[in-house]
Design a protein around this motif. Sequence first.
Motif, PDB file in Angstrom:
ATOM      1  N   CYS A 167       4.396  34.349   1.611  1.00 26.87           N
ATOM      2  CA  CYS A 167       5.229  35.086   2.792  1.00 26.87           C
ATOM      3  C   CYS A 167       4.103  36.150   3.477  1.00 26.87           C
ATOM      4  O   CYS A 167       4.028  36.486   4.549  1.00 26.87           O
ATOM      5  CB  CYS A 167       6.089  35.686   2.320  1.00 26.87           C
ATOM      6  SG  CYS A 167       7.558  34.679   2.144  1.00 26.87           S
ATOM      7  N   GLU A 206       5.524  23.143   1.647  1.00 26.23           N
ATOM      8  CA  GLU A 206       6.482  23.287   2.721  1.00 26.23           C
ATOM      9  C   GLU A 206       8.002  22.953   2.135  1.00 26.23           C
ATOM     10  O   GLU A 206       8.984  23.718   2.267  1.00 26.23           O
ATOM     11  CB  GLU A 206       6.225  22.486   3.848  1.00 26.23           C
ATOM     12  CG  GLU A 206       5.019  23.122   4.786  1.00 26.23           C
ATOM     13  CD  GLU A 206       5.081  22.538   6.133  1.00 26.23           C
ATOM     14  OE1 GLU A 206       6.110  22.401   6.651  1.00 26.23           O
ATOM     15  OE2 GLU A 206       4.025  22.222   6.575  1.00 26.23           O
ATOM     16  N   ARG A 244      10.760  25.878   1.834  1.00 26.19           N
ATOM     17  CA  ARG A 244      12.384  25.489   2.257  1.00 26.19           C
ATOM     18  C   ARG A 244      13.023  25.706   1.327  1.00 26.19           C
ATOM     19  O   ARG A 244      14.086  26.429   1.527  1.00 26.19           O
ATOM     20  CB  ARG A 244      12.171  24.171   2.988  1.00 26.19           C
ATOM     21  CG  ARG A 244      13.172  24.105   4.038  1.00 26.19           C
ATOM     22  CD  ARG A 244      13.130  22.762   4.623  1.00 26.19           C
ATOM     23  NE  ARG A 244      11.639  22.373   5.256  1.00 26.19           N
ATOM     24  CZ  ARG A 244      11.143  21.147   4.821  1.00 26.19           C
ATOM     25  NH1 ARG A 244      11.680  20.363   3.748  1.00 26.19           N
ATOM     26  NH2 ARG A 244       9.973  20.982   5.554  1.00 26.19           N
ATOM     27  N   LYS A 276      15.100  28.809   2.587  1.00 27.70           N
ATOM     28  CA  LYS A 276      15.810  28.444   3.508  1.00 27.70           C
ATOM     29  C   LYS A 276      15.436  28.159   4.934  1.00 27.70           C
ATOM     30  O   LYS A 276      16.135  28.334   5.773  1.00 27.70           O
ATOM     31  CB  LYS A 276      17.178  29.335   3.390  1.00 27.70           C
ATOM     32  CG  LYS A 276      17.736  29.540   1.939  1.00 27.70           C
ATOM     33  CD  LYS A 276      18.096  28.041   1.174  1.00 27.70           C
ATOM     34  CE  LYS A 276      18.483  28.210   0.010  1.00 27.70           C
ATOM     35  NZ  LYS A 276      18.487  27.606  -1.111  1.00 27.70           N
ATOM     36  N   THR A 277      14.126  28.288   5.139  1.00 25.92           N
ATOM     37  CA  THR A 277      13.468  28.076   6.407  1.00 25.92           C
ATOM     38  C   THR A 277      11.941  27.505   6.099  1.00 25.92           C
ATOM     39  O   THR A 277      11.586  27.462   4.970  1.00 25.92           O
ATOM     40  CB  THR A 277      13.198  29.303   7.054  1.00 25.92           C
ATOM     41  OG1 THR A 277      13.013  29.030   8.351  1.00 25.92           O
ATOM     42  CG2 THR A 277      12.328  30.487   6.560  1.00 25.92           C
ATOM     43  N   THR A 278      11.458  27.064   7.054  1.00 25.61           N
ATOM     44  CA  THR A 278      10.054  26.496   6.949  1.00 25.61           C
ATOM     45  C   THR A 278       9.159  27.690   7.245  1.00 25.61           C
ATOM     46  O   THR A 278       9.339  28.765   7.680  1.00 25.61           O
ATOM     47  CB  THR A 278       9.639  25.513   8.162  1.00 25.61           C
ATOM     48  OG1 THR A 278       9.761  25.919   9.476  1.00 25.61           O
ATOM     49  CG2 THR A 278      10.865  24.067   8.193  1.00 25.61           C
ATOM     50  N   LYS A 335       8.568  28.716  10.907  1.00 19.35           N
ATOM     51  CA  LYS A 335       9.695  29.373  11.308  1.00 19.35           C
ATOM     52  C   LYS A 335       9.607  31.016  10.868  1.00 19.35           C
ATOM     53  O   LYS A 335       9.987  31.866  11.530  1.00 19.35           O
ATOM     54  CB  LYS A 335      10.825  28.562  11.219  1.00 19.35           C
ATOM     55  CG  LYS A 335      11.250  27.567  11.874  1.00 19.35           C
ATOM     56  CD  LYS A 335      12.415  26.973  11.692  1.00 19.35           C
ATOM     57  CE  LYS A 335      12.859  25.894  12.540  1.00 19.35           C
ATOM     58  NZ  LYS A 335      14.139  24.972  12.276  1.00 19.35           N
ATOM     59  N   TYR A 336       9.243  30.859   9.492  1.00 19.25           N
ATOM     60  CA  TYR A 336       9.043  32.276   8.787  1.00 19.25           C
ATOM     61  C   TYR A 336       8.118  32.846   9.612  1.00 19.25           C
ATOM     62  O   TYR A 336       8.462  34.405   9.948  1.00 19.25           O
ATOM     63  CB  TYR A 336       8.906  32.143   7.334  1.00 19.25           C
ATOM     64  CG  TYR A 336       8.768  33.671   6.600  1.00 19.25           C
ATOM     65  CD1 TYR A 336       9.978  33.957   5.867  1.00 19.25           C
ATOM     66  CD2 TYR A 336       7.583  34.075   6.500  1.00 19.25           C
ATOM     67  CE1 TYR A 336      10.002  35.251   5.549  1.00 19.25           C
ATOM     68  CE2 TYR A 336       7.494  35.493   6.135  1.00 19.25           C
ATOM     69  CZ  TYR A 336       8.719  35.972   5.250  1.00 19.25           C
ATOM     70  OH  TYR A 336       8.652  36.909   4.889  1.00 19.25           O
ATOM     71  N   ASN A 357       9.331  34.616  13.071  1.00 21.51           N
ATOM     72  CA  ASN A 357      10.275  35.306  12.768  1.00 21.51           C
ATOM     73  C   ASN A 357       9.889  36.776  12.875  1.00 21.51           C
ATOM     74  O   ASN A 357       9.051  37.188  11.823  1.00 21.51           O
ATOM     75  CB  ASN A 357      11.291  35.118  11.417  1.00 21.51           C
ATOM     76  CG  ASN A 357      12.488  35.862  11.527  1.00 21.51           C
ATOM     77  OD1 ASN A 357      12.715  37.081  12.231  1.00 21.51           O
ATOM     78  ND2 ASN A 357      13.053  35.866  10.419  1.00 21.51           N
ATOM     79  N   TYR A 381      11.023  39.216   9.630  1.00 21.44           N
ATOM     80  CA  TYR A 381      10.368  38.907   8.242  1.00 21.44           C
ATOM     81  C   TYR A 381      11.431  39.446   7.202  1.00 21.44           C
ATOM     82  O   TYR A 381      10.973  40.216   6.366  1.00 21.44           O
ATOM     83  CB  TYR A 381       9.040  39.607   8.091  1.00 21.44           C
ATOM     84  CG  TYR A 381       8.135  38.914   8.852  1.00 21.44           C
ATOM     85  CD1 TYR A 381       7.605  39.574   9.815  1.00 21.44           C
ATOM     86  CD2 TYR A 381       7.748  37.542   8.614  1.00 21.44           C
ATOM     87  CE1 TYR A 381       6.491  39.038  10.536  1.00 21.44           C
ATOM     88  CE2 TYR A 381       6.705  37.032   9.476  1.00 21.44           C
ATOM     89  CZ  TYR A 381       6.017  37.706  10.408  1.00 21.44           C
ATOM     90  OH  TYR A 381       5.130  37.230  11.177  1.00 21.44           O
ATOM     91  N   ASN A 382      12.733  38.862   7.099  1.00 22.35           N
ATOM     92  CA  ASN A 382      13.719  39.051   6.013  1.00 22.35           C
ATOM     93  C   ASN A 382      13.197  40.216   5.311  1.00 22.35           C
ATOM     94  O   ASN A 382      12.739  40.466   4.185  1.00 22.35           O
ATOM     95  CB  ASN A 382      14.013  37.835   5.269  1.00 22.35           C
ATOM     96  CG  ASN A 382      14.142  36.928   6.001  1.00 22.35           C
ATOM     97  OD1 ASN A 382      14.619  36.931   7.241  1.00 22.35           O
ATOM     98  ND2 ASN A 382      14.308  35.489   5.756  1.00 22.35           N
TER      99      ASN A 382
END
Length: 84
Positions: free
Chosen positions: A37, A63, A67, A71-73, A76-77, A80, A83-84
């Motif tokens: 991440c 991957e 995932r 809970k995402t690829t 997609k992360y 975003n 970034y949670n």
Amino acid sequence: MAKKLGYDKAYLGKLIIKNTNHSFNYLRNYYRIHNSCQLLQFTDYSIEKISIKTGYSSPNHYERCFRQLMKTTPTKYRLNKEYN
């Protein structure tokens, strides 16, 4: 790791679960994914390069693990902005 610490693999696995409530494999994947991440956020490395740098045998395996945990690829992360 067990060999370096002088423990039997099964015994070390039980110690890890007892102290963390998670298996060694889960903790290893958790660390790898969270490291990835950071790479997704702060580098422009390809997904393939990130998968290799974080210790996965293939981008597909990376991957799938990403995932499952996030809970995402990875793509997609990366896209975003929050970034949670």
